[in-house]
Design a protein around this motif. Structure first.
Motif, mmCIF file in Angstrom:
data_model
loop_
_atom_site.group_PDB
_atom_site.id
_atom_site.type_symbol
_atom_site.label_atom_id
_atom_site.label_comp_id
_atom_site.label_asym_id
_atom_site.label_seq_id
_atom_site.Cartn_x
_atom_site.Cartn_y
_atom_site.Cartn_z
ATOM 1 N N ASN A 60 6.838 0.735 3.198
ATOM 2 C CA ASN A 60 6.693 2.165 2.902
ATOM 3 C C ASN A 60 5.611 2.783 3.781
ATOM 4 O O ASN A 60 5.752 3.923 4.237
ATOM 5 N N LYS A 63 7.103 3.557 7.087
ATOM 6 C CA LYS A 63 7.995 4.715 6.984
ATOM 7 C C LYS A 63 7.181 6.008 7.020
ATOM 8 O O LYS A 63 7.586 6.992 7.655
ATOM 9 N N LEU A 74 8.870 8.857 -1.504
ATOM 10 C CA LEU A 74 8.917 7.408 -1.748
ATOM 11 C C LEU A 74 8.575 7.098 -3.200
ATOM 12 O O LEU A 74 9.225 6.265 -3.832
ATOM 13 N N ALA A 79 12.230 3.725 -1.809
ATOM 14 C CA ALA A 79 12.598 3.598 -0.396
ATOM 15 C C ALA A 79 14.103 3.558 -0.197
ATOM 16 O O ALA A 79 14.617 3.984 0.832
#
Length: 166
Positions: A60, A63, A74, A79
């Protein structure tokens, strides 16, 4: 479904031909497939004509840092969700300047699944710099390798169809 290396190569070639015909570039933003889509696309000689970047944003934190996925998205959606893969596509286009980007986030297993998102649940998105993004969810059977192979084939075929409509 058992997906072979030959099937992946054929699907990768089809996408490469479509991208070359349109003079377009692509980047991948991959999570559960760990760069496998980028690998298939770069297995073909001359891939630098269309393949700009492969971003493996497994965590995460990656990302968020690399693709600009919002922390609240998130937190609220997880995710493995449509909003996250859409943001991954937008972030990959912004980071690389490509014409087309693809994003994949899923639960490949063997653990990590939940009642809402069992093992084999994979979210996909692809879109263009013009801003049109398509998102889809698929549910695959099999072990980790099989889920990942099916995911790679699914996205290669999906993006090829998308590129051909542009």
């Amino acid at each position: 479904m058992n997906v072979t290396d030959g099937q992946l190569a054929k699907a990768g070639d089809a996408l490469a031909v479509a991208l070359e015909r349109k003079g377009m570039t692509i980047a991948t933003a991959e999570s559960c497939t760990g760069g496998w889509v980028a690998k298939v696309l770069t297995d073909r000689a001359g891939s630098s004509a269309y393949m700009m970047a492969g971003l493996v944003t497994y965590s995460n934190a990656a990302k968020q840092a690399i693709l600009g996925v919002q922390a609240d998205t998130l937190e609220q959606c997880g995710a493995v969700s449509e909003p996250v893969v859409r943001q991954m596509v937008t972030g990959a286009i912004r980071a690389t300047g490509v014409d087309i980007a693809v994003a994949i986030s899923g639960v490949a297993g063997p653990g990590g699944g939940s009642a809402d998102k069992p093992v084999g649940t994979v979210w996909f998105a692809w879109g263009s710099r013009a801003g049109n993004i398509e998102a889809r969810v698929a549910h695959f059977d099999g072990d980790r390798d099989q889920v990942r192979r099916q995911s790679v084939l699914y996205v290669l075929e999906g993006v090829t169809g998308f590129v051909e409509t542009l």
